[in-house]
Design a protein around this motif. Structure first.
Motif, PDB file in Angstrom:
ATOM      1  N   PRO A   1      12.651  -6.200   5.460  1.00  0.00           N
ATOM      2  CA  PRO A   1      13.355  -5.325   4.914  1.00  0.00           C
ATOM      3  C   PRO A   1      12.947  -4.874   3.461  1.00  0.00           C
ATOM      4  CG  PRO A   1      14.321  -7.404   4.737  1.00  0.00           C
ATOM      5  CD  PRO A   1      13.133  -7.555   5.684  1.00  0.00           C
ATOM      6  N   VAL A   2      11.931  -4.081   3.474  1.00  0.00           N
ATOM      7  CA  VAL A   2      11.178  -3.909   2.228  1.00  0.00           C
ATOM      8  C   VAL A   2      11.275  -2.221   2.243  1.00  0.00           C
ATOM      9  CG1 VAL A   2       8.858  -3.869   0.887  1.00  0.00           C
ATOM     10  CG2 VAL A   2       9.544  -5.775   2.391  1.00  0.00           C
ATOM     11  N   THR A   3      11.896  -1.853   0.957  1.00  0.00           N
ATOM     12  CA  THR A   3      12.084  -0.200   0.802  1.00  0.00           C
ATOM     13  C   THR A   3      10.836   0.272   0.528  1.00  0.00           C
ATOM     14  OG1 THR A   3      14.397  -0.897   0.273  1.00  0.00           O
ATOM     15  CG2 THR A   3      13.733   1.325  -0.055  1.00  0.00           C
ATOM     16  N   ALA A   4      10.469   1.381   1.113  1.00  0.00           N
ATOM     17  CA  ALA A   4       9.186   2.148   0.529  1.00  0.00           C
ATOM     18  C   ALA A   4       9.623   2.974  -0.626  1.00  0.00           C
ATOM     19  CB  ALA A   4       8.728   3.066   1.733  1.00  0.00           C
ATOM     20  N   LYS A   5       8.755   3.137  -1.548  1.00  0.00           N
ATOM     21  CA  LYS A   5       8.908   3.968  -2.526  1.00  0.00           C
ATOM     22  C   LYS A   5       8.670   5.352  -2.268  1.00  0.00           C
ATOM     23  CE  LYS A   5       7.024   0.410  -5.903  1.00  0.00           C
ATOM     24  NZ  LYS A   5       6.311   0.157  -6.973  1.00  0.00           N
ATOM     25  N   GLY A   6       9.366   6.349  -2.700  1.00  0.00           N
ATOM     26  CA  GLY A   6       9.291   7.844  -2.327  1.00  0.00           C
ATOM     27  C   GLY A   6      10.253   8.487  -1.584  1.00  0.00           C
ATOM     28  N   ARG A   7      10.039   9.678  -1.269  1.00  0.00           N
ATOM     29  CA  ARG A   7      11.389  10.405  -0.569  1.00  0.00           C
ATOM     30  C   ARG A   7      10.809  11.026   0.827  1.00  0.00           C
ATOM     31  NH1 ARG A   7      14.345  14.023  -4.620  1.00  0.00           N
ATOM     32  NH2 ARG A   7      16.181  12.934  -3.870  1.00  0.00           N
ATOM     33  N   VAL A   8      11.752  11.324   1.606  1.00  0.00           N
ATOM     34  CA  VAL A   8      11.427  11.977   3.009  1.00  0.00           C
ATOM     35  C   VAL A   8      12.206  13.114   3.213  1.00  0.00           C
ATOM     36  CG1 VAL A   8      13.335  10.582   3.978  1.00  0.00           C
ATOM     37  CG2 VAL A   8      11.686  11.142   5.451  1.00  0.00           C
ATOM     38  N   PHE A   9      11.419  14.011   3.696  1.00  0.00           N
ATOM     39  CA  PHE A   9      12.295  15.185   4.101  1.00  0.00           C
ATOM     40  C   PHE A   9      13.231  15.151   5.140  1.00  0.00           C
ATOM     41  CE2 PHE A   9       7.907  16.760   2.841  1.00  0.00           C
ATOM     42  CZ  PHE A   9       8.288  17.689   1.844  1.00  0.00           C
ATOM     43  N   THR A  10      14.494  15.548   4.668  1.00  0.00           N
ATOM     44  CA  THR A  10      15.684  15.586   5.689  1.00  0.00           C
ATOM     45  C   THR A  10      16.083  17.298   5.896  1.00  0.00           C
ATOM     46  OG1 THR A  10      17.475  15.395   4.009  1.00  0.00           O
ATOM     47  CG2 THR A  10      16.302  13.340   4.848  1.00  0.00           C
ATOM     48  N   HIS A  11      17.091  17.320   6.604  1.00  0.00           N
ATOM     49  CA  HIS A  11      17.796  18.720   6.984  1.00  0.00           C
ATOM     50  C   HIS A  11      18.403  19.076   5.744  1.00  0.00           C
ATOM     51  CE1 HIS A  11      16.786  18.321  10.997  1.00  0.00           C
ATOM     52  NE2 HIS A  11      17.561  17.506  11.250  1.00  0.00           N
ATOM     53  N   ASP A  12      18.804  18.139   4.591  1.00  0.00           N
ATOM     54  CA  ASP A  12      19.516  18.450   3.602  1.00  0.00           C
ATOM     55  C   ASP A  12      18.454  18.138   2.220  1.00  0.00           C
ATOM     56  OD1 ASP A  12      21.844  18.860   4.954  1.00  0.00           O
ATOM     57  OD2 ASP A  12      22.167  16.615   4.953  1.00  0.00           O
ATOM     58  N   GLY A  13      17.094  18.352   2.500  1.00  0.00           N
ATOM     59  CA  GLY A  13      16.527  18.368   1.353  1.00  0.00           C
ATOM     60  C   GLY A  13      15.785  16.859   1.204  1.00  0.00           C
ATOM     61  N   PRO A  14      15.031  16.532   0.431  1.00  0.00           N
ATOM     62  CA  PRO A  14      14.237  15.279   0.207  1.00  0.00           C
ATOM     63  C   PRO A  14      15.137  14.249  -0.109  1.00  0.00           C
ATOM     64  CG  PRO A  14      12.980  17.094  -0.737  1.00  0.00           C
ATOM     65  CD  PRO A  14      14.491  17.621  -0.599  1.00  0.00           C
ATOM     66  N   LYS A  15      14.970  13.163   0.382  1.00  0.00           N
ATOM     67  CA  LYS A  15      16.163  11.915  -0.043  1.00  0.00           C
ATOM     68  C   LYS A  15      15.307  10.617  -0.046  1.00  0.00           C
ATOM     69  CE  LYS A  15      20.472  13.707   2.086  1.00  0.00           C
ATOM     70  NZ  LYS A  15      21.300  13.224   2.981  1.00  0.00           N
TER      71      LYS A  15
ATOM     72  N   THR B   1       4.301  -4.914   3.414  1.00  0.00           N
ATOM     73  CA  THR B   1       5.401  -4.441   4.227  1.00  0.00           C
ATOM     74  C   THR B   1       5.795  -5.312   5.469  1.00  0.00           C
ATOM     75  OG1 THR B   1       3.935  -2.935   5.567  1.00  0.00           O
ATOM     76  CG2 THR B   1       5.042  -1.901   4.015  1.00  0.00           C
ATOM     77  N   ASN B   2       4.678  -6.238   5.752  1.00  0.00           N
ATOM     78  CA  ASN B   2       5.142  -7.402   6.890  1.00  0.00           C
ATOM     79  C   ASN B   2       5.045  -8.835   5.797  1.00  0.00           C
ATOM     80  OD1 ASN B   2       5.090  -9.379   8.782  1.00  0.00           O
ATOM     81  ND2 ASN B   2       3.662  -8.287   9.738  1.00  0.00           N
ATOM     82  N   ARG B   3       6.159  -9.218   5.695  1.00  0.00           N
ATOM     83  CA  ARG B   3       6.314 -10.572   4.948  1.00  0.00           C
ATOM     84  C   ARG B   3       7.203 -11.515   5.763  1.00  0.00           C
ATOM     85  NH1 ARG B   3       8.932  -7.929  -0.851  1.00  0.00           N
ATOM     86  NH2 ARG B   3       7.051  -6.617  -1.330  1.00  0.00           N
TER      87      ARG B   3
ATOM     88  N   ILE C   1       1.845   1.822   1.279  1.00  0.00           N
ATOM     89  CA  ILE C   1       1.077   0.751   1.754  1.00  0.00           C
ATOM     90  C   ILE C   1       0.099   0.082   0.886  1.00  0.00           C
ATOM     91  CG2 ILE C   1      -0.632   0.042   3.472  1.00  0.00           C
ATOM     92  CD1 ILE C   1       2.137   0.301   4.784  1.00  0.00           C
ATOM     93  N   ALA C   2       0.166  -1.230   0.745  1.00  0.00           N
ATOM     94  CA  ALA C   2      -0.713  -2.074  -0.124  1.00  0.00           C
ATOM     95  C   ALA C   2      -1.569  -3.022   0.750  1.00  0.00           C
ATOM     96  CB  ALA C   2      -0.157  -2.533  -1.054  1.00  0.00           C
ATOM     97  N   GLU C   3      -2.719  -2.660   0.975  1.00  0.00           N
ATOM     98  CA  GLU C   3      -3.933  -3.343   1.641  1.00  0.00           C
ATOM     99  C   GLU C   3      -5.097  -3.452   0.733  1.00  0.00           C
ATOM    100  OE1 GLU C   3      -3.618  -2.819   6.317  1.00  0.00           O
ATOM    101  OE2 GLU C   3      -3.900  -0.959   5.219  1.00  0.00           O
ATOM    102  N   ASP C   4      -5.305  -4.411  -0.107  1.00  0.00           N
ATOM    103  CA  ASP C   4      -6.283  -4.571  -1.177  1.00  0.00           C
ATOM    104  C   ASP C   4      -7.574  -5.050  -0.584  1.00  0.00           C
ATOM    105  OD1 ASP C   4      -4.710  -3.319  -3.173  1.00  0.00           O
ATOM    106  OD2 ASP C   4      -3.983  -5.455  -3.668  1.00  0.00           O
ATOM    107  N   GLN C   5      -7.383  -5.883   0.461  1.00  0.00           N
ATOM    108  CA  GLN C   5      -8.529  -6.530   1.231  1.00  0.00           C
ATOM    109  C   GLN C   5      -8.177  -6.645   2.780  1.00  0.00           C
ATOM    110  OE1 GLN C   5      -8.282 -10.465  -0.881  1.00  0.00           O
ATOM    111  NE2 GLN C   5     -10.092 -10.029  -1.973  1.00  0.00           N
TER     112      GLN C   5
END
Length: 256
Positions: free
Chosen positions: A23-37, A90-92, A137-141
């Motif tokens: 249950p890790v929230t992604a930073k950023g926004r997604v396109f929806t029918h009502d605009g970015p959320k 994202t996988n903890r 996503i963060a994959e440093d190695q």
């Protein structure tokens, strides 16, 4: 493909919410029918839900073949669900679907096996993007995880592996060496789009095939243009990801 946490309840029916390995929230926004959320916190998949999702991938592949497609490409890249299982941020999970390298690659392996069992390996490709930060996503190695993934999948005799490359060309070479089958490369050319000069990667053995993205959007007849050396339309990034016909049906073809 399954977008996992990259979604929004307003895009889903019956009050459903996005799901993910953790249950890790992604930073950023997604396109929806009502605009970015803003992205929402996803629900962590249970063991039973993971099993059902794997079965859903196989069902989707069967549906595609029954509908007349030649094959499917499993989307394990760009921060969507398969990639979310592979990436440590994202996988903890601490169960057998996470934790160490074996756990983190397990979902990708089992999805691929299920699809292969459903429609045959000759109809299945896999796309990955090691180290790609798209969709938070963060994959440093990433080398250890992706070398282990490819080693585990090598015996399935897939139609191809499709690598969306990051800035680490050394990692690309390592994965190319690990993979025994057809190797398709979408080379890292940021901030420029991949151009015809990328075909040299086939000549020097870095890849068996080259994948074009934005250049293909702007040139629907790209194979013909590559064959004669151009000219090439310039992609208009302002028309990407939705809108009207502009950037979709209005790029001129050769001789137009």
């Amino acid at each position: 493909m399954h977008t996992g946490r990259i979604g929004h309840p307003s895009l889903l029916p019956d009050g459903l919410v996005p799901v993910a390995p953790s249950p890790v929230t992604a930073k950023g926004r997604v396109f929806t029918h009502d605009g970015p959320k803003d992205f929402v916190t996803p629900t962590e998949l249970s063991e039973a839900e993971i099993r059902q999702t794997i079965a859903d991938f196989a069902d989707a592949a069967r549906n595609a073949i029954d509908a007349g497609f030649d094959g499917v490409e499993i989307h394990g890249a760009n921060g969507y669900l398969v990639h979310q299982f592979l990436a440590p941020n994202t996988n903890r999970r601490t169960d057998s679907w996470g934790g160490d390298t074996e756990g983190r690659i397990r979902f990708a392996v089992e999805v691929t096996r299920a699809v292969v069992e459903e429609i045959g390996s000759e109809r299945v490709g896999l796309r990955i993007s090691p180290g790609n930060r798209y969709n938070d996503i963060a994959e440093d190695q990433p080398a250890e995880v992706y070398e282990a993934l490819l080693a585990e999948l090598a015996g399935l005799d897939l139609a191809y592996l499709h690598l969306m490359e990051g800035p680490d060309r050394e990692l690309t070479a390592r994965l190319r060496k690990t993979w025994p089958g057809t190797f398709i490369l979408n080379p890292f050319t940021y901030p420029e789009v991949t151009g015809p000069e990328a075909l040299a990667l086939v000549e020097d053995g870095a890849a068996d095939m080259v994948a074009f993205g934005a250049l293909f959007l702007a040139n629907p007849d790209l194979p013909a243009r590559l064959a004669v050396g151009g000219p090439f339309n310039t992609p208009d990034a302002a028309t990407f990801y939705g809108g009207d016909h502009r950037g979709y049906t209005d790029y001129p073809t050769l001789g137009a």
